[in-house]
Scaffold this motif. Structure first.
Motif, PDB file in Angstrom:
ATOM      1  N   GLN A   1      -2.511  13.287   1.825  1.00 26.11           N
ATOM      2  CA  GLN A   1      -1.363  12.387   2.605  1.00 26.11           C
ATOM      3  C   GLN A   1      -0.254  13.170   3.002  1.00 26.11           C
ATOM      4  O   GLN A   1       0.555  12.713   3.675  1.00 26.11           O
TER       5      GLN A   1
ATOM      6  N   GLY B   1      -3.396   5.893   6.947  1.00 26.81           N
ATOM      7  CA  GLY B   1      -3.651   4.881   5.945  1.00 26.81           C
ATOM      8  C   GLY B   1      -4.981   5.151   4.885  1.00 26.81           C
ATOM      9  O   GLY B   1      -5.076   4.715   4.002  1.00 26.81           O
TER      10      GLY B   1
ATOM     11  N   ALA C   1      -4.030   7.250   2.183  1.00 22.30           N
ATOM     12  CA  ALA C   1      -3.222   6.481   0.952  1.00 22.30           C
ATOM     13  C   ALA C   1      -4.131   5.533   0.534  1.00 22.30           C
ATOM     14  O   ALA C   1      -4.359   5.272  -0.815  1.00 22.30           O
TER      15      ALA C   1
ATOM     16  N   ARG D   1      -5.990   7.690  -2.260  1.00 26.21           N
ATOM     17  CA  ARG D   1      -5.190   7.950  -3.234  1.00 26.21           C
ATOM     18  C   ARG D   1      -5.136   6.534  -4.200  1.00 26.21           C
ATOM     19  O   ARG D   1      -5.252   6.700  -5.279  1.00 26.21           O
TER      20      ARG D   1
ATOM     21  N   ALA E   1       0.072   2.792  -3.681  1.00 23.08           N
ATOM     22  CA  ALA E   1      -0.774   3.725  -2.628  1.00 23.08           C
ATOM     23  C   ALA E   1      -1.321   2.254  -1.684  1.00 23.08           C
ATOM     24  O   ALA E   1      -1.429   2.600  -0.427  1.00 23.08           O
TER      25      ALA E   1
ATOM     26  N   VAL F   1       1.110   1.520   0.929  1.00 24.10           N
ATOM     27  CA  VAL F   1       1.092   2.318   2.080  1.00 24.10           C
ATOM     28  C   VAL F   1       0.007   2.377   2.883  1.00 24.10           C
ATOM     29  O   VAL F   1       0.292   2.208   4.124  1.00 24.10           O
ATOM     30  N   TRP F   2      -1.022   1.877   2.376  1.00 24.91           N
ATOM     31  CA  TRP F   2      -2.343   1.872   3.228  1.00 24.91           C
ATOM     32  C   TRP F   2      -1.938   0.432   4.066  1.00 24.91           C
ATOM     33  O   TRP F   2      -2.447   0.353   5.286  1.00 24.91           O
TER      34      TRP F   2
ATOM     35  N   SER G   1       0.591   1.296   6.776  1.00 23.43           N
ATOM     36  CA  SER G   1      -0.062   2.165   7.874  1.00 23.43           C
ATOM     37  C   SER G   1      -0.590   1.336   9.076  1.00 23.43           C
ATOM     38  O   SER G   1      -0.907   1.801  10.111  1.00 23.43           O
TER      39      SER G   1
END
Length: 163
Positions: A97, A104, A107, A110, A126, A129-130, A133
C-alpha cells in the motif's frame, strides 16, 4: 443433497477469492524488474518451491522492503497470506500500500490480514480505503465488516461454551 455453507464460511471464501483475483490483476503487468535477477526474490521463489513457506514469506518481504516494485510487494503479500504468516503478511501489505497508495487491492489485502488477526478497527479502515479506491465495485465493505463481527461474536460464544 444440498450443503448449506454458514455465513462466515461464505465470507471467508469470498474474501480469499477477491484477494486472489486482486493479486492476479495487480501482477498482470509486464515481467517485474526482479524476475530473473539474482536477488532475495529469486531465493524466496526457490524456498517456496522447496516447501519452506515461512522462509519464502520472509525472503519476499525482505526483497519487497528493498525494492520499489509494486508487483514484488503484491507477491510478498500473496505468499505470506498463503503461508499463514500473518505478521509478515501485515508488513508486506503495508509495503504494497505504501508503494501503491491508490490501489484498492493493497487495501483489501491489509483488510484481509486485519480480519485474520481479529483487528476489527484496522479491517474496517482498510475496507473503507478499498471502497474509496473504486476497486470494490458493487461489493459493500460494510457488509464484509458486519459478517466478520458476527463471526467474531460466534467464535467468542464457542470459546465460552468450552471453558
Amino acid at each position: 443433497m444440498v450443503l448449506i455453507m454458514p455465513q462466515y464460511t461464505r465470507f471467508r471464501a469470498a474474501a480469499c477469492c477477491l484477494l486472489v483475483a486482486a493479486v492476479a490483476c495487480s501482477t498482470g503487468l509486464p515481467r517485474p524488474a526482479w524476475a530473473g535477477s539474482d536477488s532475495d526474490a529469486v531465493l524466496a521463489e526457490m524456498a517456496l518451491q522447496k516447501g519452506q513457506c515461512r522462509e519464502a514469506a520472509e525472503a519476499f518481504l525482505k526483497a519487497a522492503s528493498a525494492s520499489q516494485d509494486v508487483a514484488l510487494a503484491a507477491r510478498a503479500t500473496q505468499v505470506a497470506l498463503g503461508c499463514e504468516q500473518l505478521d509478515v503478511a501485515q508488513r508486506a501489505a503495508a509495503r504494497w500500500q505504501q508503494l501503491a497508495p491508490g490501489r484498492g487491492e493493497a487495501a483489501f489485502a491489509r483488510a484481509l490480514v486485519a480480519m485474520k488477526r481479529y483487528q476489527l478497527d484496522d479491517a474496517r479502515k482498510a475496507l473503507i480505503v478499498w471502497r474509496d479506491s473504486g476497486a470494490a465495485g458493487n461489493q459493500d465493505p460494510g457488509r464484509f465488516a458486519q459478517l466478520l463481527e458476527n463471526e467474531t461474536d460466534a467464535t467468542v460464544e464457542i470459546g465460552r461454551a468450552h471453558v
